[in-house]
Design a protein around this motif. Structure first.
Motif, PDB file in Angstrom:
ATOM      1  N   ASP A  47     -37.597  -3.460 -59.040  1.00  0.00           N
ATOM      2  CA  ASP A  47     -37.598  -2.004 -59.187  1.00  0.00           C
ATOM      3  C   ASP A  47     -38.876  -1.521 -59.876  1.00  0.00           C
ATOM      4  O   ASP A  47     -39.395  -0.444 -59.566  1.00  0.00           O
ATOM      5  CB  ASP A  47     -36.372  -1.575 -60.002  1.00  0.00           C
ATOM      6  N   ALA A  48     -39.400  -2.338 -60.811  1.00  0.00           N
ATOM      7  CA  ALA A  48     -40.598  -1.941 -61.557  1.00  0.00           C
ATOM      8  C   ALA A  48     -41.889  -2.240 -60.800  1.00  0.00           C
ATOM      9  O   ALA A  48     -42.878  -1.514 -60.953  1.00  0.00           O
ATOM     10  CB  ALA A  48     -40.619  -2.652 -62.907  1.00  0.00           C
ATOM     11  N   VAL A  86     -29.473  -8.560 -62.398  1.00  0.00           N
ATOM     12  CA  VAL A  86     -30.105  -7.447 -63.122  1.00  0.00           C
ATOM     13  C   VAL A  86     -31.538  -7.803 -63.500  1.00  0.00           C
ATOM     14  O   VAL A  86     -32.452  -6.971 -63.387  1.00  0.00           O
ATOM     15  CB  VAL A  86     -29.283  -7.077 -64.374  1.00  0.00           C
ATOM     16  N   THR A  87     -31.766  -9.058 -63.916  1.00  0.00           N
ATOM     17  CA  THR A  87     -33.114  -9.491 -64.292  1.00  0.00           C
ATOM     18  C   THR A  87     -34.088  -9.356 -63.118  1.00  0.00           C
ATOM     19  O   THR A  87     -35.163  -8.768 -63.239  1.00  0.00           O
ATOM     20  CB  THR A  87     -33.088 -10.952 -64.783  1.00  0.00           C
ATOM     21  N   PHE A 139     -33.562  -7.781 -60.097  1.00  0.00           N
ATOM     22  CA  PHE A 139     -33.562  -6.437 -59.523  1.00  0.00           C
ATOM     23  C   PHE A 139     -34.439  -5.494 -60.352  1.00  0.00           C
ATOM     24  O   PHE A 139     -35.151  -4.642 -59.800  1.00  0.00           O
ATOM     25  CB  PHE A 139     -32.121  -5.911 -59.445  1.00  0.00           C
ATOM     26  N   SER A 140     -34.404  -5.653 -61.685  1.00  0.00           N
ATOM     27  CA  SER A 140     -35.241  -4.818 -62.554  1.00  0.00           C
ATOM     28  C   SER A 140     -36.723  -5.092 -62.306  1.00  0.00           C
ATOM     29  O   SER A 140     -37.541  -4.163 -62.290  1.00  0.00           O
ATOM     30  CB  SER A 140     -34.909  -5.082 -64.030  1.00  0.00           C
ATOM     31  N   GLN A 141     -37.068  -6.363 -62.111  1.00  0.00           N
ATOM     32  CA  GLN A 141     -38.460  -6.704 -61.804  1.00  0.00           C
ATOM     33  C   GLN A 141     -38.910  -6.079 -60.487  1.00  0.00           C
ATOM     34  O   GLN A 141     -40.013  -5.521 -60.396  1.00  0.00           O
ATOM     35  CB  GLN A 141     -38.624  -8.233 -61.743  1.00  0.00           C
ATOM     36  N   THR A 180     -36.973  -3.363 -53.024  1.00  0.00           N
ATOM     37  CA  THR A 180     -35.886  -3.406 -54.011  1.00  0.00           C
ATOM     38  C   THR A 180     -34.536  -3.242 -53.328  1.00  0.00           C
ATOM     39  O   THR A 180     -33.594  -4.010 -53.585  1.00  0.00           O
ATOM     40  CB  THR A 180     -36.085  -2.293 -55.060  1.00  0.00           C
ATOM     41  N   ASN A 229     -26.783   0.183 -63.626  1.00  0.00           N
ATOM     42  CA  ASN A 229     -27.340   0.047 -64.974  1.00  0.00           C
ATOM     43  C   ASN A 229     -28.866   0.023 -64.943  1.00  0.00           C
ATOM     44  O   ASN A 229     -29.522   0.608 -65.804  1.00  0.00           O
ATOM     45  CB  ASN A 229     -26.816  -1.221 -65.644  1.00  0.00           C
ATOM     46  N   THR A 230     -29.426  -0.662 -63.942  1.00  0.00           N
ATOM     47  CA  THR A 230     -30.883  -0.707 -63.810  1.00  0.00           C
ATOM     48  C   THR A 230     -31.451   0.685 -63.557  1.00  0.00           C
ATOM     49  O   THR A 230     -32.556   1.010 -64.005  1.00  0.00           O
ATOM     50  CB  THR A 230     -31.284  -1.660 -62.665  1.00  0.00           C
ATOM     51  N   LYS A 231     -30.682   1.499 -62.856  1.00  0.00           N
ATOM     52  CA  LYS A 231     -31.112   2.868 -62.557  1.00  0.00           C
ATOM     53  C   LYS A 231     -30.742   3.847 -63.674  1.00  0.00           C
ATOM     54  O   LYS A 231     -30.865   5.067 -63.505  1.00  0.00           O
ATOM     55  CB  LYS A 231     -30.480   3.338 -61.238  1.00  0.00           C
TER      56      LYS A 231
END
Length: 511
Positions: free
Chosen positions: A63-64, A56-57, A59-61, A71, A143-145
């Motif tokens: 994604d941003a 999640v850490t 993947f979130s980076q 991604t 969750n990231t989405k």
């Protein structure tokens, strides 16, 4: 998410009730618990905990900052590499199941057929590790989405599938020459498949498209593994404790593993509702205060959070302890689960409750260390817990048998909590320990009055109500409601700040 987690916990309790009614406590459930624990232990260690957080850490980076193409490429690479690695571990686990059972529960070999049954169910349930590992990564993507409800509800489908499919298959298993408990093992595997499958439609709606990507040297994948290593190290201590407890419980009389498992499920409910929730709430606040280097604010946050944990967990632990037998009887004593099993489960539950506050307190203190970028103290605390657990088990096992496992878990949790508290006291240059001690004394007094009131009401109600299921339920509800009312009345008179604040918020919400 709260609703989804509550549904999952309730269905998990129903699942345990089904096991108790159909199989009681004995050879079959002992074998099932150990068989399920082996892949579940590896899942907790490598996949659902450490991998999910690290994924999640990163993947979130991505994604941003990296755009959708890179991604989704990372997601496909992780899913394929995870399938290959965990799939290989699964195949080896299936192949070496008898050896793994001999390692974890060597005394099962002394009971004819017990080790072989455990090995068979281990082979059946080992693929569960792969299914739930993939489900954890999918949950991380969702969750990231910004999608939380369905992923949080996914574990409910595991419990539901385990119940429906497991019971159905346990009825037909004897026709194929297998014990009924084997049907429950297959049902567990089906439940794991449902936990993954229920999330897949939503995964496609957030933009994911499957693609063949295999790049073990991808920078994102390397970063995920780097982040995983400290988490795996920290989690390994708790998994070692599970292994130790299973090893020693297998040496106790038949049914001991079952009694401990049923008791832990009841103790696990307030752990999740209070301990985990308070830890999650503490992390963002501690992170903000640590970023500002506000040590005074951190000290006050720790005091307030620990006071709230005392307010919630001490009466919950006392309530479970004084009403342990009627609670276990109401929930479990049906079908093959006997009154003797109820007494043994209740005895374990009483000892488990001794560690409820320490568990919650540790969940509060750990995020503070992480916010201060200190991971060494939590890891040291974890391995101190292992050493304390081993010591307490060996000192008490002969006298207390299966109850020694529950007692040692509680005592070692208290040792770990005190270690973390003292280390944080030093790191923050003082904690308001006097205030905490005063709160503990007030909560202890209110809890004692509550426990006496609840126990007295249960005895009075039990004397006037019929002895059947409805009578037991009404007597227990009367005792619980009386205890809650008495505790609330006493605690508000003792003027604990957190209790006063809770009353203020409730009053404002009512207005």
């Amino acid at each position: 998410m709260s609703v989804a987690v509550l549904i999952s916990r309730l269905l998990g309790l129903v699942r345990e009730q089904v096991f108790a009614a159909l199989f009681g406590a004995g050879l079959a459930i002992d074998a099932f618990v150990v068989a399920f624990r082996i892949p579940n232990l590896l899942r907790d260690l490598f996949a659902e905990g450490a991998l999910s957080t690290a994924f999640v850490t990163v993947f979130s980076q991505y994604d941003a900052k990296e755009g959708p193409e890179r991604t989704w490429r990372l997601a496909n690479n992780v899913l394929l590499c995870l399938t290959l690695v965990v799939g290989t571990i699964t195949c080896l686990g299936i192949l070496w199941s008898p050896e793994l059972v001999s390692l974890m529960a060597p005394d099962f070999a002394k009971v004819p057929g017990k080790a072989a049954l455990t090995a068979l169910m281990t082979r059946i349930m080992f693929p569960f590790m792969l299914l739930v590992s993939l489900a954890a990564v999918v949950m991380g993507i969702l969750n990231t989405k910004g999608r939380f409800f369905i992923p949080a509800l996914a574990s409910s489908f595991f419990n539901l599938g385990s119940i429906v499919a497991g019971v159905s298959l346990s009825l037909v298993a004897p026709r194929f020459g297998q014990p009924p408990i084997v049907g429950m093992a297959v049902g567990t595997l089906i439940g794991g498949l449902l936990q993954l499958a229920v999330q897949l439609p939503l995964l496609s709606r957030v933009g994911y498209r499957p693609a063949w990507v295999f790049d073990p040297f991808d920078p994102g994948l390397k970063q995920i593994f780097r982040l995983m290593l400290p988490a795996v190290l920290g989690l390994s201590a708790s998994q070692i404790n599970i292994f130790i407890n299973t090893f020693y419980a297998a040496r106790c009389p038949e049914g001991s593993i079952s009694w401990l498992n049923y008791a832990y499920r009841l103790d696990h409910l307030p752990q999740g509702l209070f301990g985990v929730a308070l830890g999650v709430a503490t992390l963002p606040l501690a992170s903000r205060l640590a970023a500002r280097e506000d040590l005074a604010g951190l000290r006050d946050a720790c005091r307030s959070s620990l006071s709230l944990a005392l307010l919630l967990t001490v009466p919950a632990a006392a309530g479970l302890a004084v009403l342990a037998e009627p609670i276990c009887a109401l929930i479990y004593q049906h079908g093959r689960f006997t009154a003797f099993d109820t007494r043994q489960t209740a005895a374990a539950l009483v000892f488990y409750t001794l560690g409820l506050f320490a568990f919650s307190g540790s969940k509060i203190l750990l995020p503070v260390f992480y916010a201060l970028n200190n991971t060494r103290i939590p890891v040291a605390g974890s391995f101190l817990t292992v050493a304390a657990n081993l010591l307490f088990i060996n000192l008490t096992l002969e006298a207390l048998q299966h109850r020694a496992i529950a007692l040692s878990m509680s005592l070692s949790s208290n040792v770990s909590f005190l270690f973390l508290l003292l280390m944080l006291h030093r790191r923050l240059k003082g904690l308001p320990l006097t205030d905490l001690a005063l709160t503990f004394a007030k909560v202890g007094l209110a809890t004692l009055i509550m426990a006496l009131a609840a126990l007295g009401m249960h005895q009075v109600a039990g004397a006037y109500l019929p002895p059947g299921l409805a009578g037991r339920f009404l007597a227990l509800m009367a005792a619980i409601l009386t205890g809650v009312a008495v505790y609330a009345a006493v605690i508000l008179r003792l003027r604990i700040p957190e209790a006063q604040e809770a009353l203020r918020l409730l009053t404002l919400r009512g207005d």
